[in-house]
Design a protein around this motif. Structure first.
Motif, short mmCIF file in Angstrom:
data_model
loop_
_atom_site.label_atom_id
_atom_site.label_comp_id
_atom_site.label_asym_id
_atom_site.label_seq_id
_atom_site.Cartn_x
_atom_site.Cartn_y
_atom_site.Cartn_z
N ARG A 11 48.28 46.63 45.89
CA ARG A 11 48.51 45.30 46.10
C ARG A 11 47.70 44.94 47.34
N TYR A 12 47.10 43.52 47.15
CA TYR A 12 46.64 42.98 48.29
C TYR A 12 47.28 41.82 48.79
N VAL A 13 48.12 41.89 50.07
CA VAL A 13 48.64 40.92 50.58
C VAL A 13 48.04 40.18 51.66
N THR A 14 47.51 38.69 51.13
CA THR A 14 46.82 37.62 52.11
C THR A 14 47.50 36.55 52.21
N GLY A 15 48.03 36.42 53.60
CA GLY A 15 48.82 35.26 53.98
C GLY A 15 50.26 35.35 53.31
N THR A 18 50.69 37.69 47.22
CA THR A 18 50.39 39.00 47.09
C THR A 18 49.80 39.21 45.81
N GLN A 19 48.71 40.02 45.64
CA GLN A 19 47.94 40.01 44.20
C GLN A 19 48.11 41.63 44.24
N GLN A 20 48.53 41.87 42.73
CA GLN A 20 48.69 43.33 42.44
C GLN A 20 47.30 43.40 41.65
N ALA A 21 46.63 44.15 42.40
CA ALA A 21 45.20 44.59 41.84
C ALA A 21 45.15 45.66 41.03
N LEU A 22 46.08 46.80 41.42
CA LEU A 22 46.31 47.85 40.21
C LEU A 22 47.69 47.77 40.02
N GLY A 39 36.68 44.75 31.61
CA GLY A 39 37.62 43.81 32.12
C GLY A 39 37.16 42.43 32.71
N PRO A 40 38.06 41.56 32.37
CA PRO A 40 37.57 40.28 33.22
C PRO A 40 37.64 40.50 34.40
N SER A 41 36.92 39.37 35.07
CA SER A 41 36.93 39.39 36.53
C SER A 41 38.40 39.20 37.38
N GLY A 42 38.48 40.06 38.37
CA GLY A 42 39.74 40.05 39.07
C GLY A 42 40.79 40.85 38.16
N SER A 43 40.26 41.81 37.39
CA SER A 43 41.39 42.67 36.76
C SER A 43 41.54 43.86 37.46
N GLY A 44 40.92 44.19 38.51
CA GLY A 44 41.14 45.38 39.44
C GLY A 44 39.93 46.39 39.20
N LYS A 45 38.85 46.35 38.59
CA LYS A 45 37.98 47.15 38.43
C LYS A 45 37.55 47.79 39.62
N THR A 46 37.03 47.07 40.65
CA THR A 46 36.18 47.44 41.79
C THR A 46 37.18 48.16 42.56
N THR A 47 38.66 47.47 42.54
CA THR A 47 39.56 48.18 43.24
C THR A 47 40.03 49.60 42.75
N MET A 48 40.02 49.81 41.59
CA MET A 48 40.11 51.18 41.12
C MET A 48 38.85 51.93 41.57
N LEU A 896 31.90 45.81 52.72
CA LEU A 896 30.91 46.21 51.54
C LEU A 896 30.93 44.73 50.81
N ARG A 897 32.07 43.85 51.01
CA ARG A 897 32.16 42.84 50.19
C ARG A 897 31.21 41.57 51.11
N ALA A 898 31.07 41.91 52.29
CA ALA A 898 30.36 41.10 53.11
C ALA A 898 28.85 40.55 52.58
P1 ADP Z 1 37.29 42.88 39.81
O1 ADP Z 1 36.38 43.86 40.33
O2 ADP Z 1 38.19 43.46 38.54
O3 ADP Z 1 36.72 41.57 39.52
P2 ADP Z 1 38.68 43.29 41.98
O4 ADP Z 1 39.30 44.85 42.02
O5 ADP Z 1 37.64 42.80 42.94
O6 ADP Z 1 38.37 42.73 40.63
O7 ADP Z 1 40.21 42.58 42.25
C1 ADP Z 1 41.33 42.63 41.85
C2 ADP Z 1 42.10 41.60 42.51
O8 ADP Z 1 42.54 41.95 43.82
C3 ADP Z 1 41.62 40.35 42.64
O9 ADP Z 1 42.63 39.37 42.26
C4 ADP Z 1 41.25 40.06 43.93
O10 ADP Z 1 41.39 38.71 44.36
C5 ADP Z 1 42.13 40.94 44.69
N1 ADP Z 1 41.76 41.68 45.75
C6 ADP Z 1 40.55 42.51 45.68
N2 ADP Z 1 40.22 42.86 47.02
C7 ADP Z 1 41.17 42.10 48.02
C8 ADP Z 1 41.14 41.96 49.28
N3 ADP Z 1 40.62 42.71 49.98
N4 ADP Z 1 42.18 41.08 49.74
C9 ADP Z 1 42.98 40.37 48.84
N5 ADP Z 1 42.87 40.48 47.45
C10 ADP Z 1 41.75 41.34 46.90
#
Ligand code: ADP
Ligand code: MG
Length: 899
Positions: A11-15, A18-22, A39-48, A896-898
């Motif tokens: 999970r990512y906590v921003t402010g 809380t975003q449950q990425a996986l 998977g749709p955008s934001g589904s956690g693919k990159t995170t995984m 890398l996201r930069a």
């Molecule tokens: P995908 O690649 O499937 O589009 P991501 O894995 O990039 O999705 O992101 C999954 C979720 O986690 C998204 O809701 C995204 O906003 C959130 N997220 C990803 N990276 C971060 C981060 N560094 N900080 C906060 N939230 C993040």
């Protein structure tokens, strides 16, 4: 390489959000398959993908690699895992723009510390594999998108990783190019695990062997699940090899691959490549950084030039300007101190006066206090004892003596006769009052009274006054001989003396350079032989009327007329001479021993001044000739001849020898018990005489006859060849004084130190102040470098992410930036030193024109140059340290996201 996600959550906590990425993802992967993640955008693919690639950390669950939990992985293990096991391919290629294709492909190997040759070979193989053979020397921006993605794949494959991770690799490509990439990936997946994230279900269906669908962090579909749990359990129970488990390939590497190592040389070459793409900026930065170095280097060059100049000057003067010790010296500092004290006391007295009881009268002791202070300020040096020390071959001081060694001076008694303008013979020591009071001829006779009040006794003969009471006129007519260069006690006796010896130079020179340099020759020449004397005028080319009267230059009448005029409040008549006319004037010196007439019966009679004896005395005398007229040079601090006439040490030597061989001295020495002046035993002349009394009387007689002991110099000049030796000599004298009674200690004057130490101090103070100012510019350049490094870090954020993804450790990252700042610092330092070296050329031309060629050479000493370059590197690295650390701490995922 068996790989499995075991209930992984992230999970990512921003402010506050809380975003449950996986969310509790469990997935097993085969050693060799092509998995597409949809998977749709934001589904956690990159995170995984990032978690699988060791770029990001899971919150809970486990990542099983080769059957082993990664829960206890440390940073270094993750770095090595990424470097050896994982290959990353990104949607935006993430090639490093300032590196060639080849260098980009080599990067993972470079970070891993693989040798150049091996790197090149493997990179070329990988490039050939992706169909880019022959393109290795291009820069990424000279390629198409498809080509760049191939380079990225080659880069990912170069280490032959077990797992290739690709995040939307075709996302930025047109369809045709995308298909080529997919085919390449399918090819690659034949002998390894490829996990690809994509938005394109068609490509996924067509090329991959398995499709996993994600939604909201959950696995919602898996076309070909693989249960790795059993293996995972096996792994956690110790069977890490996975041997025998179907579908698993035997791991090619050990569990924990060796740590990643990147050499400093690699960091430097990476940074060098980066900097060479930004040449203009690097040059400007280096130049800005070099300004401080130029400043300091210039100051050092100048001050070391000046100091060398002064040191040379000192070395030159050292051999001619000695440490001088006089038998008597005035301690000016203590005298000044007591005077000041006296003033304060006086002030206090005044204050007291105001408050004082008006009914009482007080005694004021300040006169006694001041005369006591003045008396205390006169230091008598026991030069006999000190000479014994100097002459002792075992004395420490001897090793520091210069070529010129030690020069001793002696006080010798004599009298000098002169002709006054009226044609009379006068004794130049005769009191002014006597000369003017009566007929000069008869005055001279009565002037020989033994009172001593007429000031005929020199400072050096002072002891005689008391001791010679019984010896009557023997004390008469002794010439004073203040040692030159002295600040001798200005006792009443010496005021009347018009003759003194100049400090001799070394090697038998009649006049020391110190004296010579302190006076200006107005006419004639400096003394050449023992009979030559200098006439010494004051700063105004004048001499006191009394002195001129004594020297026979003005007549008693002229003196009296002037005195009367002044008494009447009128101006006295001006009398002057052409200095050239003074040269060649003569005096007659009568040595003390020659004053004694041999009676032929073993007794001697003193020949007093007077008409009866003038002719006889003159016949016995030596002619002194004024060879030159001098006056103190402008600003001369050491113009210390205190008499109107100055003679040579050769004359002194001649007189000593003369006295030693004289009849009166040899006769007295032959009969130490008898007073040769009276023919009576000393014992009979003194009431209740002790042996000491008799010896004293004998010594007094010999002294009056002009006998001088070489053991008792009046002044000692010690020469050193260099400053250090002179310091050592000063230390030896301090050591000599150690533990001695105050009255046996030696006090001395160090003229060279007086002259040069203040200059050296001033130069050093000025240099220090200037360097302090310039140091500010160094701090500024340090801050500037920090800012520029920070900018560089921001610019290279993506590169940092790539490097981390390829297995670079935090240390590697900071090393890369430190290498960059080190290069800039080195350039700045070399530039600064080089520019300074160039600046010294015109500087020396200017200095040479101003001061004369070769007098002062401005040059930056090599060791200073080296130190400055080192300082430049250190300061620049310091400036870049914080940004470099910040870069190292950067989260690779965010980097890398930069954009
Ligand atoms: P995908 O690649 O499937 O589009 P991501 O894995 O990039 O999705 O992101 C999954 C979720 O986690 C998204 O809701 C995204 O906003 C959130 N997220 C990803 N990276 C971060 C981060 N560094 N900080 C906060 N939230 C993040
Ligand atoms: Mg994504």
């Amino acid at each position: 390489m068996m790989l499995a996600l075991d209930h992984v959550s992230k999970r990512y906590v921003t402010g506050g959000l809380t975003q449950q990425a996986l969310d509790d993802v469990s997935l097993g992967f085969r050693n060799s398959e092509f998995v597409s993640i949809l998977g749709p955008s934001g589904s956690g693919k990159t995170t995984m993908l990032n978690i699988i690639g060791g770029l990001d950390r899971y919150d809970s669950g486990d990542l099983i690699i080769d059957g082993v939990s990664t829960k206890r992985y440390r940073d270094a293990d993750w770095d090595a895992y990424r470097n050896h096991t994982i290959g990353f391919v990104f949607q935006s290629y993430n090639l490093i723009g300032h590196q060639t294709v080849l260098a980009n492909v080599e990067l993972a190997l470079t970070i891993g510390g693989v040798s150049r040759g091996e790197r090149r070979e493997k990179a070329m193989t990988a490039l050939a594999k992706v169909g880019l053979a022959g393109q290795e020397h291009k820069k990424p921006n000279q390629m198409s998108g498809g080509q760049m993605q191939r380079v990225a794949i080659a880069r990912a494959l170069v280490n032959d990783p077990a797992i290739l991770l690709a995040d939307e690799p075709t996302g930025a490509l047109d369809t045709a190019t995308g298909i080529q990439i997919m085919e390449l990936l399918r090819e690659v997946s034949k002998d390894r695990l490829v996990i690809m994230v994509t938005h394109n279900p068609e490509l996924a269906e067509r090329y991959s062997t398995r499709i996993v669908r994600l939604a909201d962090g959950h696995v919602v579909d898996d076309t070909m699940p693989f249960d790795a749990t059993a293996v995972a359990i096996a792994g956690s129970t110790g069977d890490a090899t996975g041997v025998g488990v179907p579908g698993l390939r035997k791991p090619r590497r050990g569990l924990r691959p060796g740590r990643v190592g990147m050499s400093w040389a690699t960091s430097l070459s990476l940074s060098f490549a980066n900097l060479s793409t930004k040449k203009a900026r690097t040059v400007l930065t280096s130049f800005a950084g070099s300004i401080g170095i130029i400043g300091i280097a210039s100051i050092l060059a100048l001050s070391s030039g000046v100091n060398t100049y002064i040191a040379d000057l000192q070395r030159d003067t050292m051999s001619s300007y000695p440490i001088t010790i006089n038998s008597q010296s005035v301690d000016m500092t203590s005298l000044m101190g007591s005077m000041m004290g006296g003033t304060t006391a006086g002030g206090a007295t005044e204050a007291k006066k105001a408050d004082a009881d008006r009914t009482k009268a007080h005694v004021d002791y300040s006169d006694i206090e001041q005369s006591e202070a003045a008396a205390n300020a006169v230091k008598t040096n026991d030069l006999t004892e000190f000479k014994r020390y100097l002459d002792d071959p075992d004395s420490d001081i001897r090793q520091y003596l210069g070529d010129n060694g030690i020069v001793y001076s002696y006080d010798v008694p004599f009298s000098v006769l002169a002709d006054d303008p009226d044609g009379n013979v006068i004794n130049t020591e005769t009191d002014v009052a006597e000369l003017t009071g009566d007929d000069t001829g008869s005055v001279a006779t009565s002037a020989m009274g033994a009172t001593g009040a007429n000031g005929m006794m020199s400072g050096g003969m002072g002891g005689l006054a008391g001791g010679a009471a019984g010896l009557g006129s023997t004390a008469a007519g002794t010439g004073s001989s203040d040692s030159s260069g002295s600040s001798d006690a200005s006792s009443e006796e010496s005021q009347a003396s018009n003759f003194s010896q100049m400090t001799p130079g070394p090697d038998g020179e009649a006049v020391s350079d110190l004296t010579r340099d302190s006076y200006e020759l107005l006419s004639g020449s400096w003394v050449k032989q023992s009979g030559d004397v200098m006439l010494v005028l004051d700063e105004n080319n004048a001499l006191p009327a009394g002195t001129l009267l004594q020297l026979g230059l003005i007549s008693a009448d002229e003196y009296t007329a002037a005195a009367d005029a002044i008494a009447d409040g009128k101006d006295a008549e001006t009398i002057d001479w052409n200095v050239d006319d003074l040269v060649g004037r003569t005096f007659t010196l009568v040595s003390a021993s020659d004053r004694y007439q041999d009676n032929g019966d073993g007794t001697f009679t003193y020949l007093a001044d007077g008409d009866d004896n003038w002719d006889e005395l003159r016949s016995r005398g030596i002619t002194l000739t004024v060879s030159g007229v001098i006056r103190p040079a402008d600003d001369a601090q050491n113009a210390t001849i205190s008499t109107a006439v100055a003679y040579t040490s050769q004359l002194t030597d001649q007189l000593i020898v003369h006295a030693d061989g004289s009849a009166v001295v040899t006769t007295q020495e032959a009969s130490p018990d008898t007073n040769v002046l009276t023919g009576t035993a000393f014992a009979d002349e003194i009431d209740d005489a002790t042996d000491d009394d008799i010896e004293q009387a004998y010594d007094d007689n010999l002294a009056a006859f002009g006998k001088v002991s070489y053991d008792a110099p009046s002044s000692i000049s010690i020469y050193a060849d260099g400053f250090d030796d002179k310091e050592a000599i000063a230390d030896c004298i301090t050591a000599y004084n150690q533990g001695k009674d105050e009255d046996r200690q030696i006090t001395y004057t160090d003229y060279v130190a007086l002259m040069t130490s203040s200059v050296t101090t001033i130069v050093n103070v000025i240099s220090t102040v200037l360097i302090a100012f310039v140091a500010v510019s160094l701090i500024v350049s340090c801050i500037m470098i920090g800012i520029i490094t920070r900018i560089s870090v921001l610019e290279r954020t993506k590169e940092i992410g790539v490097l981390r993804a390829l297995g670079a450790s935090r240390r590697n990252i900071s090393q890369v930036f430190n290498a960059e700042t080190a290069i800039i610092g080195l350039c700045a330092g070399l530039l600064g030193v080089g520019v300074t070296a160039l600046l010294t050329i015109p500087a020396n031309a200017v200095v040479g024109r101003l001061l004369g060629a070769g007098s002062l050479t401005v040059a930056l000493p090599v060791r200073y140059a080296a130190v400055l370059v080192a300082i430049s590197v250190i300061i620049t690295m310091l400036g870049g340290l914080l940004p470099a650390r910040k870069a190292a701490k950067q989260d690779p995922v965010i980097a890398l996201r930069a954009e």
